[in-house]
Motif scaffolding. Structure first.
Motif, short mmCIF file in Angstrom:
data_model
loop_
_atom_site.label_atom_id
_atom_site.label_comp_id
_atom_site.label_asym_id
_atom_site.label_seq_id
_atom_site.Cartn_x
_atom_site.Cartn_y
_atom_site.Cartn_z
N THR A 178 2.46 14.80 -8.78
CA THR A 178 3.46 15.86 -8.97
C THR A 178 3.74 16.11 -10.46
O THR A 178 4.18 17.18 -10.84
CB THR A 178 4.79 15.54 -8.26
N LEU A 179 3.47 15.10 -11.28
CA LEU A 179 3.70 15.23 -12.73
C LEU A 179 2.55 15.95 -13.44
O LEU A 179 2.73 16.48 -14.52
CB LEU A 179 3.89 13.85 -13.36
N VAL A 180 1.39 15.91 -12.85
CA VAL A 180 0.20 16.47 -13.49
C VAL A 180 0.11 17.97 -13.27
O VAL A 180 0.44 18.54 -12.33
CB VAL A 180 -1.11 15.80 -12.96
N TYR A 226 0.83 -1.20 0.00
CA TYR A 226 0.00 0.00 0.00
C TYR A 226 0.87 1.26 0.00
O TYR A 226 0.58 2.23 -0.71
CB TYR A 226 -0.93 -0.01 1.22
N GLN A 227 1.95 1.25 0.78
CA GLN A 227 2.86 2.41 0.81
C GLN A 227 3.48 2.64 -0.57
O GLN A 227 3.61 3.79 -1.00
CB GLN A 227 3.95 2.22 1.87
N LEU A 228 3.88 1.58 -1.26
CA LEU A 228 4.40 1.73 -2.63
C LEU A 228 3.36 2.34 -3.55
O LEU A 228 3.66 3.21 -4.36
CB LEU A 228 4.85 0.37 -3.19
N TYR A 229 2.13 1.87 -3.42
CA TYR A 229 1.03 2.41 -4.22
C TYR A 229 0.86 3.91 -3.96
O TYR A 229 0.76 4.70 -4.89
CB TYR A 229 -0.26 1.64 -3.89
N ARG A 230 0.85 4.29 -2.68
CA ARG A 230 0.67 5.71 -2.32
C ARG A 230 1.82 6.56 -2.88
O ARG A 230 1.61 7.67 -3.36
CB ARG A 230 0.59 5.90 -0.80
N GLU A 231 3.05 6.02 -2.81
CA GLU A 231 4.19 6.76 -3.35
C GLU A 231 4.04 6.99 -4.85
O GLU A 231 4.35 8.06 -5.35
CB GLU A 231 5.50 6.00 -3.06
N VAL A 254 1.18 7.07 -6.56
CA VAL A 254 0.09 8.03 -6.76
C VAL A 254 0.59 9.44 -6.50
O VAL A 254 0.33 10.37 -7.29
CB VAL A 254 -1.12 7.70 -5.84
N ASP A 255 1.33 9.63 -5.41
CA ASP A 255 1.87 10.96 -5.09
C ASP A 255 2.81 11.45 -6.18
O ASP A 255 2.78 12.62 -6.56
CB ASP A 255 2.59 10.93 -3.73
#
Length: 186
Positions: A184-186, A172-177, A179-180
């Motif tokens: 930042t790219l958008v 889940y932490q990898l997923y959140r990273e 997504v974050d």
């Protein structure tokens, strides 16, 4: 609410308790089988794990694989693209602990260039008089490999859930990273 799916590889030598650990986790501690036949190939255990402090969950697809070298070619295909790793050894069997390096290398080869979160699990901690692998030694090795370390006794229903909850949280932490990073790219 997010529900993620993660492929978890359960690896280790034969008879270290991989199947007992997976079965106990799947049954929420209600099913300890005293007699097991050696896994020939792969068994699949699926369970949804809630992520603490969120409304989200991770559905773990746990591939409980045979520890025999005889099945290694088949494992290569089934182990493709794992998300998390549960490396298992028997605290009463020094060789099973030594083999963890081989199992870790094999699993990481299936996810080249990707950080593969994982845990090291010492089973059969209830057999204190027969212990040959020191807890501190296992923890030090796990830390050096970037793995969390746990000890469990499926027979005594002690800490059998903790490794899987940790794996769900790591995934889940990898997923959140990711997504974050995307935001930042958008």
């Amino acid at each position: 609410m997010v529900k993620l799916a993660a492929k978890c590889i359960l690896a280790g030598d034969p008879a270290v308790g991989k199947t007992a650990l997976a079965q106990m986790f799947r049954s929420d501690g209600t099913h300890f089988q005293k007699n097991y036949t050696l896994t020939t190939g792969v068994d699949l255990v699926v369970k949804v794990v809630p992520v603490p402090d969120t409304n989200d969950s991770v559905e773990l697809f746990i591939f409980d694989s045979a520890g025999k070298e005889l099945f290694s070619e088949m494992l290569d295909k089934l182990w493709e693209s794992p998300n998390v790793l549960c490396l298992v050894f028997d605290v009463t069997n020094e060789q099973s602990f030594s083999s963890c390096s081989k199992w870790l290398e094999k699993a990481r080869a299936q996810a080249p260039g990707i950080s593969l979160p994982g845990v090291l699990v010492g089973t059969k901690m209830d057999l204190t008089g027969r212990r040959t692998v020191d807890s501190a030694q296992a923890r030090a090795w796990a830390l050096s490999q970037g793995l969390e370390c746990f000890e469990t006794s499926v027979k005594e229903m002690d800490s059998y859930e903790a490794p899987f909850h940790c794996l769900a949280k790591q995934f889940y932490q990898l997923y959140r990273e990711k997504v974050d990073m995307f935001h930042t790219l958008v």
